[in-house]
Scaffold this motif. Structure first.
Motif, mmCIF file in Angstrom:
data_model
loop_
_atom_site.group_PDB
_atom_site.id
_atom_site.type_symbol
_atom_site.label_atom_id
_atom_site.label_comp_id
_atom_site.label_asym_id
_atom_site.label_seq_id
_atom_site.Cartn_x
_atom_site.Cartn_y
_atom_site.Cartn_z
ATOM 1 N N SER A 182 0.802 -1.217 0.000
ATOM 2 C CA SER A 182 0.000 0.000 0.000
ATOM 3 C C SER A 182 0.836 1.268 0.000
ATOM 4 C CB SER A 182 -0.926 0.015 1.232
ATOM 5 O OG SER A 182 -1.886 -1.007 1.155
ATOM 6 N N TYR A 183 2.022 1.243 0.604
ATOM 7 C CA TYR A 183 2.774 2.485 0.831
ATOM 8 C C TYR A 183 3.193 3.186 -0.454
ATOM 9 C CZ TYR A 183 7.017 -0.230 -0.185
ATOM 10 O OH TYR A 183 7.962 -1.014 -0.792
ATOM 11 N N CYS A 184 3.327 2.415 -1.571
ATOM 12 C CA CYS A 184 3.843 3.022 -2.800
ATOM 13 C C CYS A 184 2.826 3.029 -3.942
ATOM 14 C CB CYS A 184 5.102 2.291 -3.256
ATOM 15 S SG CYS A 184 4.865 0.522 -3.539
ATOM 16 N N SER A 185 1.617 2.546 -3.704
ATOM 17 C CA SER A 185 0.602 2.472 -4.760
ATOM 18 C C SER A 185 -0.495 3.507 -4.518
ATOM 19 C CB SER A 185 -0.017 1.073 -4.825
ATOM 20 O OG SER A 185 -0.721 0.770 -3.634
ATOM 21 N N ASP A 218 0.455 4.089 11.643
ATOM 22 C CA ASP A 218 1.758 3.886 12.279
ATOM 23 C C ASP A 218 2.069 2.406 12.422
ATOM 24 O OD1 ASP A 218 2.149 6.605 12.482
ATOM 25 O OD2 ASP A 218 1.456 6.731 14.568
ATOM 26 N N GLU A 219 1.071 1.614 12.810
ATOM 27 C CA GLU A 219 1.273 0.166 12.951
ATOM 28 C C GLU A 219 1.643 -0.460 11.611
ATOM 29 O OE1 GLU A 219 -2.204 -1.532 14.665
ATOM 30 O OE2 GLU A 219 -1.895 -0.611 16.645
ATOM 31 N N ILE A 232 6.073 9.300 3.568
ATOM 32 C CA ILE A 232 4.864 8.509 3.283
ATOM 33 C C ILE A 232 3.691 9.038 4.104
ATOM 34 C CG2 ILE A 232 3.796 6.232 3.493
ATOM 35 C CD1 ILE A 232 6.580 5.041 2.881
ATOM 36 N N ARG A 233 3.927 9.369 5.362
ATOM 37 C CA ARG A 233 2.860 9.945 6.190
ATOM 38 C C ARG A 233 2.364 11.262 5.584
ATOM 39 N NH1 ARG A 233 6.318 7.901 10.277
ATOM 40 N NH2 ARG A 233 5.300 6.291 11.568
ATOM 41 N N ARG A 234 3.295 12.075 5.081
ATOM 42 C CA ARG A 234 2.888 13.341 4.460
ATOM 43 C C ARG A 234 2.035 13.084 3.220
ATOM 44 N NH1 ARG A 234 3.397 16.342 0.412
ATOM 45 N NH2 ARG A 234 4.778 14.863 -0.633
ATOM 46 N N ILE A 235 2.414 12.108 2.412
ATOM 47 C CA ILE A 235 1.653 11.773 1.204
ATOM 48 C C ILE A 235 0.260 11.259 1.566
ATOM 49 C CG2 ILE A 235 1.531 10.186 -0.755
ATOM 50 C CD1 ILE A 235 4.623 10.339 -0.876
ATOM 51 N N ILE A 236 0.175 10.454 2.623
ATOM 52 C CA ILE A 236 -1.123 9.939 3.058
ATOM 53 C C ILE A 236 -2.013 11.091 3.518
ATOM 54 C CG2 ILE A 236 -2.296 8.539 4.809
ATOM 55 C CD1 ILE A 236 0.156 6.642 4.686
#
Length: 261
Positions: free
Chosen positions: A136-139, A155-156, A177-181
């Motif tokens: 999920s992190y990169c799609s 976070d988990e 990644i958190r910023r992108i989310i």
């Protein structure tokens, strides 16, 4: 032979016919091939479509759901309902953008699986099997699904997921990644530009159930060479089709505000 057994036999024969067909079949072709009464064939097809085993395309043509041929397997329950709602919308989104379109849903481990697709008609196009799961992190789909989670669950996920650079463009820094989310949550859509595969860019927007819960994401998979010149047009078409999906699925609430892009 009682009617129940006869109907079961016809359903299997119909599935076998759709599995053998190299292209979608019309109702007339199906009736001629199987020698069923037209009304019986139509009712059986509607049952298969409603359960997600078959797909109805415009004009009235039917094919086997690719998930049953080469993907994660037979569908049922919520996934079948989502596929039935999504298929005509995926086709419209494909026709509006000229690119391949997908429906993605969560899979175990906060990963993503695609359960329906409509492949671009262009000679050079993006395609992917409906099989397995991906991170999920990169799609684009995955980031949309992550954006719907509480911060603790994000976070988990980031603590447990092994962050791999699939290409030179893959973001693996957890803070970024958190910023992108967070940006995805604000915009109402997400973009993954060559982070999963070189030459492929993805855009995704969430779809909801009648309570407003995010249950999946519509995705446009774009050949990167066409991405920059068509970016805004694809985003507009994606958001419109996601809204249409929501309405068909019973969600009539407000969609997230879209910031200036």
């Amino acid at each position: 032979m009682n009617n129940d057994v006869k109907s079961a036999g016809r359903i299997l024969e119909l599935l076998e016919l759709l599995a053998r067909a190299s292209e979608p079949l019309t109702l007339r072709q199906i009736v001629a091939e199987l020698d069923y009464p037209k009304s019986s064939a139509f009712n059986l097809l509607q049952t298969l479509v409603s359960r997600g085993y078959a797909v109805r395309e415009e004009p009235e043509r039917y094919r086997l759901n690719e998930a049953c041929r080469s993907g994660p397997g037979w569908t049922s329950g919520r996934d079948a309902q989502l596929i039935a709602i999504a298929q005509p919308i995926l086709q419209k989104l494909r026709d509006d953008t000229g690119e391949s379109t997908f429906l993605g849903v969560p899979s175990p481990g906060r990963r993503v699986k695609t359960i329906a697709k409509c492949v671009s008609k262009q000679t050079i196009r993006y395609d992917s099997e409906l099989a397995g799961s991906f991170p999920s992190y990169c799609s684009a789909i995955g980031r949309v699904l992550l954006a719907a989670l509480e911060p603790r669950l994000i976070d988990e996920y980031l603590a447990s997921e092994r962050l791999v650079k699939h290409t030179d463009y893959t973001v693996v820094d957890r803070g970024e990644i958190r910023r992108i989310i967070a940006e995805t949550r604000s915009l109402g859509y997400s973009i993954s530009d060559q982070e999963v595969e070189i030459g492929g860019s993805g855009l995704a927007a969430p779809v909801h159930d009648l309570t407003g819960k995010v249950v999946g994401a519509l995705n446009v998979a774009v050949v990167t060479a066409r991405f920059a010149m068509n970016r805004d047009r694809i985003i507009d078409a994606l958001l419109q089709c996601a809204r249409e999906f929501d309405l068909r699925n019973g969600f009539k609430g407000e969609i997230p505000a879209i910031e200036q892009r």
